[in-house]
Design an enzyme around this catalytic site. Structure first.
Site, PDB file in Angstrom:
ATOM      1  N   ARG A 132       7.990   0.201  13.359  1.00 17.49           N
ATOM      2  CA  ARG A 132       8.390  -0.359  12.013  1.00 17.49           C
ATOM      3  C   ARG A 132       9.694  -1.426  12.168  1.00 17.49           C
ATOM      4  NH1 ARG A 132       6.009   2.963   8.226  1.00 17.49           N
ATOM      5  NH2 ARG A 132       5.493   5.277   9.124  1.00 17.49           N
ATOM      6  N   ARG A 177       5.104  10.872  -2.450  1.00 21.35           N
ATOM      7  CA  ARG A 177       4.770  10.635  -0.960  1.00 21.35           C
ATOM      8  C   ARG A 177       6.009  10.618  -0.128  1.00 21.35           C
ATOM      9  NH1 ARG A 177       5.153   4.419   1.053  1.00 21.35           N
ATOM     10  NH2 ARG A 177       4.060   4.837   3.190  1.00 21.35           N
ATOM     11  N   ASN A 210       8.001  -5.729  -1.267  1.00 22.53           N
ATOM     12  CA  ASN A 210       8.121  -4.896  -0.242  1.00 22.53           C
ATOM     13  C   ASN A 210       6.603  -4.452   0.108  1.00 22.53           C
ATOM     14  OD1 ASN A 210       8.156  -2.318   1.268  1.00 22.53           O
ATOM     15  ND2 ASN A 210       9.019  -1.082  -0.614  1.00 22.53           N
ATOM     16  N   ALA A 265       3.454  -0.882   4.720  1.00 23.82           N
ATOM     17  CA  ALA A 265       2.743  -0.991   6.226  1.00 23.82           C
ATOM     18  C   ALA A 265       2.330  -2.321   6.463  1.00 23.82           C
ATOM     19  CB  ALA A 265       1.750  -0.198   6.236  1.00 23.82           C
ATOM     20  N   HIS A 307       4.538  -4.801   8.859  1.00 24.93           N
ATOM     21  CA  HIS A 307       4.485  -4.829  10.318  1.00 24.93           C
ATOM     22  C   HIS A 307       3.091  -5.340  11.009  1.00 24.93           C
ATOM     23  CE1 HIS A 307       7.603  -2.058   9.047  1.00 24.93           C
ATOM     24  NE2 HIS A 307       6.720  -1.311   8.591  1.00 24.93           N
ATOM     25  N   GLU A 356      12.920  -9.612   0.987  1.00 21.68           N
ATOM     26  CA  GLU A 356      12.124  -8.558   1.364  1.00 21.68           C
ATOM     27  C   GLU A 356      12.848  -7.164   0.989  1.00 21.68           C
ATOM     28  OE1 GLU A 356      11.332  -9.068   5.680  1.00 21.68           O
ATOM     29  OE2 GLU A 356      10.699  -6.891   5.779  1.00 21.68           O
ATOM     30  N   HIS A 367      12.984  -2.710   1.849  1.00 24.57           N
ATOM     31  CA  HIS A 367      12.267  -1.675   2.111  1.00 24.57           C
ATOM     32  C   HIS A 367      13.343  -0.507   1.697  1.00 24.57           C
ATOM     33  CE1 HIS A 367       9.502  -3.502   4.623  1.00 24.57           C
ATOM     34  NE2 HIS A 367      10.586  -4.322   5.126  1.00 24.57           N
ATOM     35  N   ILE A 368      12.637   0.682   1.136  1.00 26.61           N
ATOM     36  CA  ILE A 368      13.289   1.745   0.550  1.00 26.61           C
ATOM     37  C   ILE A 368      14.052   2.304   1.669  1.00 26.61           C
ATOM     38  CG2 ILE A 368      13.159   3.936  -0.671  1.00 26.61           C
ATOM     39  CD1 ILE A 368      10.425   2.530  -2.059  1.00 26.61           C
ATOM     40  N   SER A 369      13.423   2.550   2.921  1.00 28.68           N
ATOM     41  CA  SER A 369      13.783   3.416   3.833  1.00 28.68           C
ATOM     42  C   SER A 369      14.593   2.418   5.008  1.00 28.68           C
ATOM     43  CB  SER A 369      12.824   4.184   4.771  1.00 28.68           C
ATOM     44  OG  SER A 369      11.759   3.142   5.338  1.00 28.68           O
ATOM     45  N   PRO A 391       0.819  -1.373   0.099  1.00 25.91           N
ATOM     46  CA  PRO A 391       0.072  -0.027  -0.032  1.00 25.91           C
ATOM     47  C   PRO A 391       0.834   1.266   0.030  1.00 25.91           C
ATOM     48  CG  PRO A 391      -0.133  -1.056   2.136  1.00 25.91           C
ATOM     49  CD  PRO A 391       0.435  -2.080   0.914  1.00 25.91           C
ATOM     50  N   ASN A 392       0.468   2.209  -0.902  1.00 24.55           N
ATOM     51  CA  ASN A 392       0.986   3.543  -0.775  1.00 24.55           C
ATOM     52  C   ASN A 392       2.188   3.691  -1.772  1.00 24.55           C
ATOM     53  OD1 ASN A 392      -1.094   4.747   0.902  1.00 24.55           O
ATOM     54  ND2 ASN A 392      -0.157   3.645   2.617  1.00 24.55           N
ATOM     55  N   TYR A 425      11.301   8.597   0.924  1.00 30.32           N
ATOM     56  CA  TYR A 425      11.213   7.714  -0.083  1.00 30.32           C
ATOM     57  C   TYR A 425      11.929   7.960  -1.271  1.00 30.32           C
ATOM     58  CZ  TYR A 425       8.143   5.357   3.401  1.00 30.32           C
ATOM     59  OH  TYR A 425       7.611   4.693   4.421  1.00 30.32           O
ATOM     60  N   ARG A 474      13.775   4.382  12.155  1.00 30.52           N
ATOM     61  CA  ARG A 474      12.648   5.000  12.191  1.00 30.52           C
ATOM     62  C   ARG A 474      11.516   4.491  13.263  1.00 30.52           C
ATOM     63  NH1 ARG A 474       9.686   4.734   6.665  1.00 30.52           N
ATOM     64  NH2 ARG A 474       8.582   6.434   7.595  1.00 30.52           N
ATOM     65  N   ASP A 519       1.907 -15.706   6.023  1.00 28.79           N
ATOM     66  CA  ASP A 519       1.169 -17.381   5.764  1.00 28.79           C
ATOM     67  C   ASP A 519       1.288 -17.468   4.256  1.00 28.79           C
ATOM     68  OD1 ASP A 519       0.790 -17.761   8.520  1.00 28.79           O
ATOM     69  OD2 ASP A 519      -1.370 -17.381   8.501  1.00 28.79           O
TER      70      ASP A 519
HETATM   71  C1  DQA Z   1       8.512   0.682   3.512  1.00 29.40           C
HETATM   72  C2  DQA Z   1       8.543   0.881   5.189  1.00 29.40           C
HETATM   73  C3  DQA Z   1       7.266   0.769   5.848  1.00 29.40           C
HETATM   74  O1  DQA Z   1       7.288   0.863   7.088  1.00 29.40           O
HETATM   75  C4  DQA Z   1       6.310   1.790   5.199  1.00 29.40           C
HETATM   76  O2  DQA Z   1       5.057   1.474   6.036  1.00 29.40           O
HETATM   77  C5  DQA Z   1       6.239   1.928   3.814  1.00 29.40           C
HETATM   78  C6  DQA Z   1       7.330   1.596   3.065  1.00 29.40           C
HETATM   79  C7  DQA Z   1       9.957   1.180   2.736  1.00 29.40           C
HETATM   80  O3  DQA Z   1       9.862   0.781   1.666  1.00 29.40           O
HETATM   81  O4  DQA Z   1      10.729   1.724   3.320  1.00 29.40           O
HETATM   82  O5  DQA Z   1       4.873   1.941   3.184  1.00 29.40           O
HETATM   83  O6  DQA Z   1       8.428  -0.595   3.281  1.00 29.40           O
END
Ligand code: DQA
Length: 145
Positions: A112, A19, A75, A78, A81, A99, A101-103, A11-12, A24, A108, A88
């Site tokens: 997270r 964003r 990725n 959210a 977490h 896996e 994560h950009i950040s 999501p997002n 990011y 943080r 599953d």
């Molecule tokens: C994220 C980190 C997550 O905590 C966050 O909710 C995201 C992006 C990242 O790519 O850094 O939406 O997965």
């Protein structure tokens, strides 16, 4: 014969580039897709690249990957977490899972720091910006080569 990897985004991430760019960056998800396609071609991998804001759709894509993919880069955003259901689903997948994560999530907020997906992931990239996707695809090439 080339192998297929699924690159899944939660999501997002459709708003990447707009964003919270201070966290990011300014690249869009289309830029990330292009970056992944370029790297995948170097490793003779085909890519299915997808994003969804809906947990169930991500689970359906993981089920599809069970039949069609040799590896998954994800990725989960959210859902990382919160989602036992995505964990599953990934546990039903037999190939490597990376896996991304950009950040740098561990720098943080405390919420997270825990990832359900990390309980399944064979490798985790965090804090490399969108380059983490490229590195994950390169590692997939290494693992599947
Ligand atoms: C994220 C980190 C997550 O905590 C966050 O909710 C995201 C992006 C990242 O790519 O850094 O939406 O997965």
């Amino acid at each position: 014969m080339s192998k297929t990897i699924y690159i899944l985004n939660g999501p997002n991430l459709n708003l990447l580039g707009k964003r919270e760019p201070e966290i990011y960056g300014s690249d869009t998800l289309e830029d990330v897709e292009a970056l992944c396609a370029t790297e995948a071609a170097l490793h003779d991998l085909d890519v299915v690249f997808a994003q969804s804001n809906h947990e169930g759709e991500i689970i359906d894509l993981i089920h599809e990957a069970r039949e069609k993919a040799a590896g998954i880069v994800i990725n989960p955003a959210a859902y990382t977490h919160t989602s036992v259901a995505i964990l599953d689903a990934l546990n039903t997948f037999e190939g490597p899972v990376i896996e991304v994560h950009i950040s740098q999530v561990h720098k943080r907020e405390a919420f997270r720091h825990h990832s359900y997906v990390s309980m399944r992931a064979d490798a985790v990239m965090a804090g490399f910006g969108v380059n983490g996707y490229r590195l994950a695809v390169a590692q997939m090439g290494h693992l599947l080569g």
